[in-house]
Design an enzyme around this catalytic site. Sequence first.
Site, PDB file in Angstrom:
ATOM      1  N   HIS A 282      83.803  53.149   4.070  1.00  0.00           N
ATOM      2  CA  HIS A 282      82.903  53.688   3.054  1.00  0.00           C
ATOM      3  C   HIS A 282      83.381  53.201   1.696  1.00  0.00           C
ATOM      4  CE1 HIS A 282      80.727  56.598   0.551  1.00  0.00           C
ATOM      5  NE2 HIS A 282      79.927  56.741   1.579  1.00  0.00           N
ATOM      6  N   GLU A 335      77.599  57.809   9.281  1.00  0.00           N
ATOM      7  CA  GLU A 335      76.635  57.230  10.213  1.00  0.00           C
ATOM      8  C   GLU A 335      77.128  57.236  11.661  1.00  0.00           C
ATOM      9  OE1 GLU A 335      77.436  55.693   7.341  1.00  0.00           O
ATOM     10  OE2 GLU A 335      75.563  55.592   6.199  1.00  0.00           O
TER      11      GLU A 335
END
Length: 399
Positions: A282, A335
């Site tokens: 991320h 996700e």
Amino acid sequence: MPINGSAAVPAVPAVPTGPVEVPRGLAGVVVTETRLGDVRGYEGFYHYRQYSAVELAENRSFEDVWYLMFHGELPDAGQSAAFAARTASLRHLSAGVREALPAIARAGVLSGPLSGLRTALSLFGASQGLRPVYDIDDDRRRADALATSAVVPTLLTALYRLGQGLEPVEPREDLSYAANYLYMLTGAEPDAVRTRAIEQYLISTIDHGFNASTFTARVITSTGADVAACLVGAVGALSGPLHGGAPSRALDTLDAIGTADRIDGWIRERVLAGDRIMGFGHPVYRTEDPRSRMLRGIARQFGGDLVEFAVEVERRVEAILAELKPGRELHTNVEFYAGVVMELCGLPREMFTPTFACARVVGWGANILEQARDSKIIRPAARYVGVEPPVVVPPASAA
């Protein structure tokens, strides 16, 4: 020195006369102030206003958090019920919009519901006569943002079903936001366990700092455009695979690995080749993504082979990265387990990112409302690196 006893006026900072050097992608650049929330990447923590987003997902309804984002405080019992009823009443589409959806679905048969949402939102905004946020007061802006946010699940599920050769399912006002979304998607009223799992996912993804889609919404808002136009731009940004398109791709990674005995070989090959492993990493977090941690817990409540396989893949990816890329922090992002949870709840993979949009539209709406109170247009600069001008323009060639 003050003149005639008046207070001294603070000096106004000089406006830069040329471009200011900033990191690529504006990484870490503060572009405004916000009261909506923040992401503290080195702590693995993010919040909506003054509350932990994960605690909100664990303890409150989606509608309560929506109220918080739009009104600045959590509702009491009466306010919660009234707000839920109001937003539920806004789920229905006008006849004109509803009649246009089959054509939109046919046009987007290859690109999917999220692509169709851009067109449908534009049509909805035009049919409602939404005015530029620059020309209306805050109450009208909030009403427009509520109405537009509320119809997004209706539009997305209708476009999906039409693309599958099915009739859209009319929304029900007696169901919660999450339950109604699942009902419109499948045509069957969902059970409480799956409803709550999806609701917690939705709450956890309402807002997340100045990500690409949120920033896009705020840039468009700064021009004074109407709410629908701002949301269309945000949807366009979300559709990119590097932003909102990863939940199904993370599941594709699990499918590609296939079995536990293939995990190490598959991962090592990708890491050594420098390939990206979808569902990991991320741009903000340097520790575990708190959303991933929460969703892993939700997935484990379901149990089963898929969950155990996902947990093992996560464990081996982190171990192999520690071996091959020592010192590099790379953990699962939202996700990875979002895809697992949505799969367990029976959502089709082509609806993973649209489901994300059903949550994020509330965060976009809150950002639009906040940005609309600041009339300064967002207008950064670029550094020119082309051929040094001016170059003499050559004459046109004779025919």
